[in-house]
Design a protein around this motif. Structure first.
Motif, PDB file in Angstrom:
ATOM      1  N   ILE A 175      70.032 -37.243   6.745  1.00  0.00           N
ATOM      2  CA  ILE A 175      69.908 -38.356   7.688  1.00  0.00           C
ATOM      3  C   ILE A 175      69.103 -37.932   8.910  1.00  0.00           C
ATOM      4  O   ILE A 175      68.189 -38.631   9.367  1.00  0.00           O
ATOM      5  CB  ILE A 175      71.305 -38.854   8.096  1.00  0.00           C
ATOM      6  N   GLU A 176      69.443 -36.762   9.447  1.00  0.00           N
ATOM      7  CA  GLU A 176      68.749 -36.244  10.629  1.00  0.00           C
ATOM      8  C   GLU A 176      67.257 -36.069  10.379  1.00  0.00           C
ATOM      9  O   GLU A 176      66.425 -36.354  11.250  1.00  0.00           O
ATOM     10  CB  GLU A 176      69.378 -34.898  11.019  1.00  0.00           C
ATOM     11  N   LEU A 177      66.889 -35.607   9.188  1.00  0.00           N
ATOM     12  CA  LEU A 177      65.512 -35.193   8.914  1.00  0.00           C
ATOM     13  C   LEU A 177      64.721 -36.186   8.065  1.00  0.00           C
ATOM     14  O   LEU A 177      63.585 -35.908   7.711  1.00  0.00           O
ATOM     15  CB  LEU A 177      65.524 -33.827   8.222  1.00  0.00           C
ATOM     16  N   ALA A 178      65.326 -37.311   7.732  1.00  0.00           N
ATOM     17  CA  ALA A 178      64.660 -38.305   6.884  1.00  0.00           C
ATOM     18  C   ALA A 178      64.134 -37.651   5.604  1.00  0.00           C
ATOM     19  O   ALA A 178      63.004 -37.871   5.176  1.00  0.00           O
ATOM     20  CB  ALA A 178      63.520 -38.988   7.646  1.00  0.00           C
ATOM     21  N   ALA A 179      65.005 -36.836   4.994  1.00  0.00           N
ATOM     22  CA  ALA A 179      64.667 -36.128   3.760  1.00  0.00           C
ATOM     23  C   ALA A 179      65.329 -36.849   2.600  1.00  0.00           C
ATOM     24  O   ALA A 179      66.551 -36.803   2.449  1.00  0.00           O
ATOM     25  CB  ALA A 179      65.130 -34.681   3.827  1.00  0.00           C
ATOM     26  N   THR A 180      64.549 -37.512   1.773  1.00  0.00           N
ATOM     27  CA  THR A 180      65.106 -38.347   0.701  1.00  0.00           C
ATOM     28  C   THR A 180      64.934 -37.737  -0.686  1.00  0.00           C
ATOM     29  O   THR A 180      65.180 -38.399  -1.688  1.00  0.00           O
ATOM     30  CB  THR A 180      64.469 -39.746   0.726  1.00  0.00           C
ATOM     31  N   GLY A 181      64.530 -36.477  -0.746  1.00  0.00           N
ATOM     32  CA  GLY A 181      64.461 -35.777  -2.024  1.00  0.00           C
ATOM     33  C   GLY A 181      65.838 -35.305  -2.454  1.00  0.00           C
ATOM     34  O   GLY A 181      66.862 -35.759  -1.927  1.00  0.00           O
ATOM     35  N   PRO A 182      65.927 -34.387  -3.417  1.00  0.00           N
ATOM     36  CA  PRO A 182      67.223 -33.879  -3.876  1.00  0.00           C
ATOM     37  C   PRO A 182      68.066 -33.376  -2.703  1.00  0.00           C
ATOM     38  O   PRO A 182      67.576 -32.656  -1.832  1.00  0.00           O
ATOM     39  CB  PRO A 182      66.842 -32.740  -4.826  1.00  0.00           C
ATOM     40  N   ASN A 183      69.337 -33.775  -2.703  1.00  0.00           N
ATOM     41  CA  ASN A 183      70.240 -33.426  -1.618  1.00  0.00           C
ATOM     42  C   ASN A 183      71.500 -32.853  -2.237  1.00  0.00           C
ATOM     43  O   ASN A 183      72.276 -33.560  -2.877  1.00  0.00           O
ATOM     44  CB  ASN A 183      70.569 -34.674  -0.784  1.00  0.00           C
ATOM     45  N   LEU A 184      71.704 -31.537  -2.080  1.00  0.00           N
ATOM     46  CA  LEU A 184      72.741 -30.841  -2.830  1.00  0.00           C
ATOM     47  C   LEU A 184      73.659 -30.033  -1.923  1.00  0.00           C
ATOM     48  O   LEU A 184      73.200 -29.356  -0.991  1.00  0.00           O
ATOM     49  CB  LEU A 184      72.108 -29.888  -3.845  1.00  0.00           C
ATOM     50  N   GLY A 185      74.962 -30.096  -2.224  1.00  0.00           N
ATOM     51  CA  GLY A 185      75.926 -29.200  -1.626  1.00  0.00           C
ATOM     52  C   GLY A 185      76.327 -28.161  -2.657  1.00  0.00           C
ATOM     53  O   GLY A 185      76.657 -28.500  -3.790  1.00  0.00           O
ATOM     54  N   VAL A 186      76.287 -26.894  -2.278  1.00  0.00           N
ATOM     55  CA  VAL A 186      76.543 -25.784  -3.201  1.00  0.00           C
ATOM     56  C   VAL A 186      77.811 -25.059  -2.781  1.00  0.00           C
ATOM     57  O   VAL A 186      78.006 -24.778  -1.595  1.00  0.00           O
ATOM     58  CB  VAL A 186      75.346 -24.801  -3.211  1.00  0.00           C
ATOM     59  N   ASN A 187      78.673 -24.752  -3.741  1.00  0.00           N
ATOM     60  CA  ASN A 187      79.878 -23.991  -3.437  1.00  0.00           C
ATOM     61  C   ASN A 187      80.065 -22.893  -4.469  1.00  0.00           C
ATOM     62  O   ASN A 187      80.475 -23.144  -5.594  1.00  0.00           O
ATOM     63  CB  ASN A 187      81.109 -24.901  -3.416  1.00  0.00           C
ATOM     64  N   THR A 188      79.717 -21.670  -4.068  1.00  0.00           N
ATOM     65  CA  THR A 188      80.011 -20.480  -4.862  1.00  0.00           C
ATOM     66  C   THR A 188      80.739 -19.466  -3.968  1.00  0.00           C
ATOM     67  O   THR A 188      80.412 -18.285  -3.938  1.00  0.00           O
ATOM     68  CB  THR A 188      78.734 -19.862  -5.462  1.00  0.00           C
ATOM     69  N   ALA A 189      81.712 -20.006  -3.205  1.00  0.00           N
ATOM     70  CA  ALA A 189      82.517 -19.184  -2.294  1.00  0.00           C
ATOM     71  C   ALA A 189      81.612 -18.409  -1.336  1.00  0.00           C
ATOM     72  O   ALA A 189      80.713 -18.996  -0.736  1.00  0.00           O
ATOM     73  CB  ALA A 189      83.442 -18.274  -3.092  1.00  0.00           C
ATOM     74  N   CYS A 190      81.811 -17.104  -1.214  1.00  0.00           N
ATOM     75  CA  CYS A 190      81.060 -16.330  -0.228  1.00  0.00           C
ATOM     76  C   CYS A 190      79.615 -16.059  -0.634  1.00  0.00           C
ATOM     77  O   CYS A 190      78.862 -15.451   0.126  1.00  0.00           O
ATOM     78  CB  CYS A 190      81.787 -15.017   0.056  1.00  0.00           C
ATOM     79  N   ALA A 191      79.222 -16.507  -1.809  1.00  0.00           N
ATOM     80  CA  ALA A 191      77.818 -16.434  -2.225  1.00  0.00           C
ATOM     81  C   ALA A 191      77.085 -17.743  -1.979  1.00  0.00           C
ATOM     82  O   ALA A 191      75.896 -17.856  -2.297  1.00  0.00           O
ATOM     83  CB  ALA A 191      77.728 -16.066  -3.703  1.00  0.00           C
ATOM     84  N   SER A 192      77.749 -18.743  -1.394  1.00  0.00           N
ATOM     85  CA  SER A 192      77.201 -20.099  -1.321  1.00  0.00           C
ATOM     86  C   SER A 192      75.849 -20.176  -0.621  1.00  0.00           C
ATOM     87  O   SER A 192      74.941 -20.868  -1.084  1.00  0.00           O
ATOM     88  CB  SER A 192      78.199 -21.024  -0.616  1.00  0.00           C
ATOM     89  N   GLY A 193      75.708 -19.508   0.514  1.00  0.00           N
ATOM     90  CA  GLY A 193      74.455 -19.588   1.257  1.00  0.00           C
ATOM     91  C   GLY A 193      73.289 -19.030   0.480  1.00  0.00           C
ATOM     92  O   GLY A 193      72.191 -19.611   0.459  1.00  0.00           O
TER      93      GLY A 193
END
Length: 405
Positions: free
Chosen positions: A147-165
């Motif tokens: 929303i902040e960046l007007a980015a309408t491409g793929p938008n993903l949340g990743v969760n691999t615990a402490c490797a997530s970033g």
């Protein structure tokens, strides 16, 4: 020009070592620990952590923006703005469909969840905020950034615990290589210095109880007894090399390789032989097209826990030998869980850029069986052709990233 090459053009940091890349890097180079007592934890078995200092969300984001965001999203937004500015990109003018957002977090809005549960318990269901879910859900850092960046491409949340970033950066790299987008903002964010999560990690025996607390986070040291909880965010702007070249962007580094794997062994303990970690590192080497001898520096996961550090050190020695200079910046920053891999990827990029490797704070005597070239005491100047960043997480998640000039 290689159509699959991916470069890093923007960096943003919010860490216990400082807000902004310059101040954070300066303290990490100094090897000055950031652990401090936290008043909200005063009645708990572990009452210290590594918080982001002097973080005034209202001043940094505006009061109107800050009040509706959990702290973990606030961190992400501040770091993202720095990275976008550093890349000299202007979201109001870009083609949003060609921009991806991929953000990792281990837990999400922990502070909001705990506060709203307290409201439910003590005041009743009518006192739960209508913003409780939009603030706390783990996908909302990615959603709010879009929303902040007007980015309408793929938008993903990743969760691999402490490797997530680190996983988020790798996934974003794959989107760029596939030609799906031209630009990706990727990274990790976490804000879990809360009574529930500190208590939970303490009950597992994962946290250091060492005093003086400034010496508690001591990766690879013989006296290590657990990690120190931290918070923060790291964001990078990635672009295809062609796109960056066409707009004459400054390039911080090339993202050469990414490898991922699962231990498939235990929910919290690493595989004792480090097979999953080794698989991820070897996959990153193969993906990058480099040999073990090409790796001059490793920013290790190095949590300061007894099992992780010995296993990781043995894997590094087995795969890379004693050639690379190894450090863990968690001696300074503590362990920011899902944000750690992104923050440490940026420290890896800065080491490559400046030919300067930060020391591992509080490392005085390497533990038995740790036979790698550890950087201690002061920064080490060294020309770095390629560098490796390791990230591992509960559940057996492993990610490895390779950067070069």
């Amino acid at each position: 020009m290689d159509g699959t090459a991916v470069v890093v053009t923007g960096l943003g940091l919010v860490t216990p070592a400082g807000i902004g890349v310059a101040s954070s890097w300066e303290r990490v180079l100094a090897g000055k620990p950031t652990a401090t007592r936290i008043p909200e934890l005063s009645q708990l078995p572990v009452d210290f952590a590594c918080p982001v200092p002097n973080f005034d969300a209202a001043a940094l984001l505006s009061r109107r923006t800050a009040w509706r965001l959990d702290r973990y999203v606030q961190f992400a937004l501040v770091a993202a703005r720095e990275a976008i500015q550093d890349a000299d990109l202007h979201p109001g003018t870009w083609e949003g469909t060609r921009v991806a957002i991929v953000i990792g977090t281990g837990i999400g809005g922990a502070g909001t969840t705990e506060t709203q549960y307290s409201n439910l318990r003590d005041l009743g269901p009518h006192k739960i905020s209508p913003l409780a879910l939009p603030m706390a859900l783990p996908n909302m850092a990615a959603g709010q950034l879009a929303i902040e960046l007007a980015a309408t491409g793929p938008n993903l949340g990743v969760n691999t615990a402490c490797a997530s970033g680190a996983t988020a950066i790798g996934v974003a790299r794959d989107l760029l290589r596939a030609g799906t987008v031209d630009i990706a903002l990727a990274g990790g964010t976490e804000a879990v210095i809360t009574p529930y999560y500190v208590s939970a990690f303490a009950r597992m025996g994962a946290l250091s109880t060492r005093h003086p607390l400034e010496t508690a986070s001591r990766p690879f040291d013989t006296a290590r007894d657990g990690f120190v909880m931290a918070e923060g965010a790291g964001m990078v702007v990635l672009e295809t090399a062609r796109h960056a070249h066409d707009r004459r962007a400054r390039i911080h580094a090339h993202l050469l390789g990414y490898g991922a794997s699962a231990d498939a062994h235990h929910v919290t303990s690493p595989d004792p032989e480090g097979r999953g970690a080794e698989q991820a590192i070897r996959a990153a080497l193969a993906d990058a097209g480099v040999s073990p001898n090409d790796i001059d520096h490793v920013n290790a996961h190095g949590t300061s826990t007894p099992l992780n550090d010995i296993t990781e050190a043995q894997v590094i020695h087995r795969v890379l030998g004693t050639g690379p200079a190894v450090t863990s910046t968690k001696g300074t920053t503590g362990h920011s869980l899902g944000a750690a891999g992104a923050i440490e990827s940026i420290y890896t990029i800065l080491a490559v850029q400046h030919s300067l490797i930060p020391p591992t704070a509080n490392l005085h005597e390497p533990g038995p069986g740790i036979e790698v070239d550890l950087v201690t005491g002061e920064p080490r100047r060294r020309k770095i052709t390629a560098a490796l960043n390791n990230s591992f997480g509960f559940g057996g998640h492993n990610a490895a990233l390779i950067m070069s000039t």
